[in-house]
Motif scaffolding. Structure first.
Motif, mmCIF file in Angstrom:
data_model
loop_
_atom_site.group_PDB
_atom_site.id
_atom_site.type_symbol
_atom_site.label_atom_id
_atom_site.label_comp_id
_atom_site.label_asym_id
_atom_site.label_seq_id
_atom_site.Cartn_x
_atom_site.Cartn_y
_atom_site.Cartn_z
ATOM 1 N N ILE A 171 3.395 2.368 14.505
ATOM 2 C CA ILE A 171 3.996 1.166 15.281
ATOM 3 C C ILE A 171 5.381 0.936 14.835
ATOM 4 N N VAL A 172 6.518 0.917 15.627
ATOM 5 C CA VAL A 172 7.809 0.508 14.987
ATOM 6 C C VAL A 172 8.307 -0.602 15.909
ATOM 7 N N ALA A 173 8.885 -1.596 15.220
ATOM 8 C CA ALA A 173 9.158 -2.690 16.103
ATOM 9 C C ALA A 173 11.035 -2.449 16.071
ATOM 10 N N LEU A 174 11.489 -2.031 17.224
ATOM 11 C CA LEU A 174 12.786 -1.883 17.489
ATOM 12 C C LEU A 174 13.679 -2.857 17.785
ATOM 13 N N PRO A 175 15.040 -3.262 17.246
ATOM 14 C CA PRO A 175 15.672 -4.367 17.492
ATOM 15 C C PRO A 175 16.532 -4.375 18.802
ATOM 16 N N LEU A 195 -4.410 -7.883 9.879
ATOM 17 C CA LEU A 195 -3.311 -7.416 8.675
ATOM 18 C C LEU A 195 -3.926 -6.492 7.619
ATOM 19 N N ASP A 196 -5.271 -6.503 7.474
ATOM 20 C CA ASP A 196 -6.182 -5.876 6.418
ATOM 21 C C ASP A 196 -6.261 -4.309 6.895
ATOM 22 N N ASP A 197 -5.997 -4.129 8.155
ATOM 23 C CA ASP A 197 -5.883 -2.777 8.541
ATOM 24 C C ASP A 197 -4.631 -1.972 8.576
ATOM 25 N N CYS A 198 -3.413 -3.031 8.218
ATOM 26 C CA CYS A 198 -2.209 -2.405 8.460
ATOM 27 C C CYS A 198 -1.468 -2.372 7.210
ATOM 28 N N GLN A 199 -0.541 -1.533 7.285
ATOM 29 C CA GLN A 199 0.570 -1.415 6.088
ATOM 30 C C GLN A 199 1.843 -1.646 6.473
ATOM 31 N N LEU A 200 2.437 -2.841 6.198
ATOM 32 C CA LEU A 200 3.863 -3.065 6.574
ATOM 33 C C LEU A 200 4.879 -2.362 5.948
ATOM 34 N N VAL A 201 5.941 -1.609 6.706
ATOM 35 C CA VAL A 201 6.910 -0.969 6.174
ATOM 36 C C VAL A 201 8.338 -1.911 6.510
ATOM 37 N N PRO A 202 8.950 -2.509 5.385
ATOM 38 C CA PRO A 202 10.213 -3.378 5.930
ATOM 39 C C PRO A 202 11.327 -2.448 5.857
ATOM 40 N N LEU A 203 12.076 -2.038 6.896
ATOM 41 C CA LEU A 203 13.087 -1.038 6.837
ATOM 42 C C LEU A 203 14.464 -1.732 7.056
ATOM 43 N N GLY A 204 14.623 -2.994 7.305
ATOM 44 C CA GLY A 204 15.716 -3.869 7.487
ATOM 45 C C GLY A 204 16.732 -2.915 8.527
ATOM 46 N N ASP A 205 17.964 -2.965 8.268
ATOM 47 C CA ASP A 205 18.908 -2.368 9.047
ATOM 48 C C ASP A 205 18.589 -0.771 9.193
ATOM 49 N N ARG A 221 0.782 -1.174 -0.138
ATOM 50 C CA ARG A 221 -0.065 -0.099 -0.044
ATOM 51 C C ARG A 221 0.807 1.355 0.026
ATOM 52 N N PRO A 222 0.520 2.241 -0.804
ATOM 53 C CA PRO A 222 1.337 3.541 -0.658
ATOM 54 C C PRO A 222 1.388 4.282 0.613
ATOM 55 N N LEU A 223 2.436 4.772 0.954
ATOM 56 C CA LEU A 223 2.661 5.400 2.227
ATOM 57 C C LEU A 223 1.751 6.622 2.328
ATOM 58 N N GLY A 224 0.984 6.758 3.426
ATOM 59 C CA GLY A 224 0.414 7.887 3.826
ATOM 60 C C GLY A 224 -1.142 7.824 3.301
ATOM 61 N N LEU A 225 -1.381 6.855 2.527
ATOM 62 C CA LEU A 225 -2.759 6.917 1.966
ATOM 63 C C LEU A 225 -3.980 5.817 2.711
ATOM 64 N N GLY A 226 -5.133 6.531 3.077
ATOM 65 C CA GLY A 226 -5.985 5.523 3.707
ATOM 66 C C GLY A 226 -5.787 5.551 5.043
ATOM 67 N N GLY A 227 -6.775 4.945 5.942
ATOM 68 C CA GLY A 227 -6.536 4.948 7.350
ATOM 69 C C GLY A 227 -5.731 3.671 7.783
ATOM 70 N N PHE A 228 -4.836 3.226 7.191
ATOM 71 C CA PHE A 228 -4.262 2.122 7.635
ATOM 72 C C PHE A 228 -3.367 2.479 8.686
ATOM 73 N N VAL A 229 -2.979 1.482 9.521
ATOM 74 C CA VAL A 229 -1.854 1.453 10.578
ATOM 75 C C VAL A 229 -0.730 1.244 10.028
ATOM 76 N N ARG A 230 0.190 2.109 9.943
ATOM 77 C CA ARG A 230 1.498 1.704 9.339
ATOM 78 C C ARG A 230 2.544 1.127 10.496
ATOM 79 N N VAL A 231 2.853 0.052 10.255
ATOM 80 C CA VAL A 231 3.886 -0.800 10.854
ATOM 81 C C VAL A 231 5.216 -1.042 10.562
#
Length: 418
Positions: free
Chosen positions: A88-92, A62-72, A32-42
């Motif tokens: 939401i951010v998953a910090l390692p 999952l259908d309510d979320c937009q995943l943003v895989p950023l790696g390192d 999903r494009p960043l910033g569009l719709g009411g999705f929760v960006r993770v």
């Protein structure tokens, strides 16, 4: 004709990217494009197999979320513009939470399990009695994986002391012609975890001194001896699969495959999440064994760990808080544990029944042992330690004697710590 190395890399990519491609094809969560719709960006650091596993953890959310895989580059999550900033951010790394506290919203009070108090609350910042990071995944990094059938066929047993491990390496090489160890030296953290285990489980006091930032601790005799032990093991004759040259360019999944797919090595020192790589090739559970890094008397209950933490960026929306509540449920990570493996839940309420036999033992240890985050997660010189260990391995590849390579490594760290 492609080289053997090229074929191995292509096979590895197919193993870890394939599951993600199939999962992503069935949903739009990643695209999903960043910033569009009411999705929760993770925003997450996971990719490939682990990202696909996290999609299953999100389940009905999952259908309510937009995943943003950023790696390192997970830090980039906090530098995005307002429209594209993750919710939401998953910090390692725990230290990343302290550095971003002003950008975070407090957790909903009900998601903090009282079982997190003790180890976790001592590692994570809080303010006015509110918590800002939810423990989600904990990594057991004090283990070595090995092939049980190989050990049984050759009358070998896992070592319990450092001297026994050195002897075991020699025995494997001489009796079988197989390399004893596989290393993923292209990943500096992989080498750092090895060194951290030597330091934490062989020497009393110096690890805590380094974490506390004591001046001169990097120049201590214990640190010098730890470097010497590491160099001696890595520099052993035919000990490393493909030699130190190969170890320098191999990433951690490739090191795991050297043991469980190609059988060119007998052991690989890797965290619990190596199980997801092993499972990709349908290795039978009864051929998968682990043993703990050898420890000096009285230090065997010390474990090196890592942790993935979920944080809410401020201001937090109700939708983002609801997704976090879902992820905080003890049952949420079960699909990852059961179907992919290589995941140990930080939530104390998650049962042990869905773990593989190997990870069930490790998960239980994390509730009974003394846990220490790796130096690379805690100290300012963590990044330099990774580079110094890669330089040590590079020196061994160039023919430098282990003692000299260890001296150069310890001198580099001592000089930086002054």
């Amino acid at each position: 004709m492609p080289s053997r190395g090229f074929r191995r890399r292509a096979l590895l990519r197919a193993a870890v990217v394939g599951p993600l491609a199939g999962a992503a094809a069935g949903c739009a969560g990643v695209y999903r494009p960043l910033g569009l719709g009411g999705f929760v960006r993770v925003a997450v650091s996971w990719s490939a197999t682990e990202l696909a596993a996290f999609q299953r953890v999100l389940g009905p959310r999952l259908d309510d979320c937009q995943l943003v895989p950023l790696g390192d580059d997970i830090d980039a999550a906090f530098g995005a513009n307002v429209a594209g900033r993750p919710d939401i951010v998953a910090l390692p790394k725990p230290k990343l939470v302290s550095g971003k506290l002003e950008s975070l919203a407090p957790l909903p009070p009900e998601v903090w399990d009282r079982g997190y108090d003790g180890f976790w609350s001592g590692q994570l910042p809080s303010r006015d009695g509110r918590h800002y990071a939810l423990p989600f995944k904990v990594g057991h990094s004090s283990i070595v994986w090995y092939r049980k059938r190989f050990f049984a066929e050759h009358g070998l047993a896992p070592p319990t002391t450092w001297a026994e491990w050195l002897e075991l390496n020699e025995r494997i090489v001489e009796r079988t012609g197989t390399a004893a160890l596989a290393l993923g030296g292209a990943d500096g953290w992989f080498l750092a975890r090895f060194f951290e285990n030597v330091l934490l489980r062989q020497f009393d006091g110096v690890y805590a001194a380094l974490v506390a930032g004591e001046r001169g601790a990097w120049g201590s005799a214990d640190v010098r001896t730890a470097f010497a032990q590491v160099a001696r093991m890595w520099g052993g004759r035919r000990v490393l699969a493909g030699g130190a040259e190969r170890a320098l360019v191999a990433q951690y999944p490739e090191a795991v495959l050297e043991v469980f797919r190609y059988h060119r090595a007998a052991m690989v020192p890797a965290p619990d999440f190596a199980e997801s790589v092993i499972r990709a090739f349908d290795v039978l559970d009864d051929d998968v064994g682990t043993f703990a890094f050898p420890a000096a008397p009285g230090l065997g209950r010390r474990l090196v760990v890592s942790g993935d933490l979920l944080v809410l960026t401020a201001p937090a929306s109700e939708e983002a808080e609801n997704v976090l509540r879902h992820l905080a449920d003890p049952a949420a990570p079960v699909p990852w544990i059961r179907d992919t493996g290589g995941f140990i839940a930080a939530n104390p309420g998650t049962g042990l029944g869905d773990y593989s036999p190997a990870l069930r033992v490790l998960a239980r240890q994390l509730t009974t042992h003394e846990l220490h985050f790796g130096l690379t997660d805690k100290v300012p010189l963590g990044a330099m330690l990774q580079k110094v260990l890669q330089d040590l391995l590079r020196a061994l590849a160039a023919g430098t004697e282990p003692a000299a390579a260890a001296t150069a490594a310890s001198s580099a760290m001592a000089g930086a710590g002054e």
